[in-house]
Motif scaffolding. Sequence first.
Motif: not given
Length: 225
Positions: A131-143, A148-149
Amino acid sequence: MDWLKNLLHSLPLEAISDILGEIAIWWGQLVKDVPPADLPMYAYLGGVIIVLILWVLVARVLPRPLGGMSWMILFAVLLAPGTALGDPSVIAPASISVVYAIMMKDTAGAIANLSPILVVLVVGLFVGFVWQLIRGAFESSLDKARRRTSEDTQANMQLATGNYMAESATLTETSELNDKSNLIQQPNSTPLAAKPETEISLKKGSSKIDSIFAKKRDAKKPDKR
């Protein structure tokens, strides 16, 4: 022991007491019509849920990995399934069997009853890790998307300000060139306008001088009479 005192001071004790009061009222209304035989199981499950909910407040105070690990250890100790002492067909918490085996100095029984707790703990830690890996990947993609924006907006702002400054620079350069041309034209034009006046004044001055010299010559001539 200072860290323990700091931990106790940082805990929201008033909020915990309010939550406990509300839970007690809710629990009394819930078990009002429960048969006496099923009441111990309900009490145990309700107490476990209350402890796990309250431990969330403690886990938030602790560092991030230690808080989640402590909550998972408590969950495994309280809810790992085992067998009852008198009737093996009845499900009971494994922690009670472990405590009983330790008190009876039964090392083999304690290890056997401890295995369900370890299995639940390992599975829970693995699920938490994933769960932490999935959450970290999701947060990194959001960052990355936010970066980029922000970079796109900064680039657009720089382009807009660059175009504005270039236009203002061209306007200032043209105005400076016009001013320089006007300054260059003014000295050439003013002597042309001043030439006739200077010529007229010179002519007037020369005519006055001639008349003065003529008078002097007339005065020097002898009188023929």
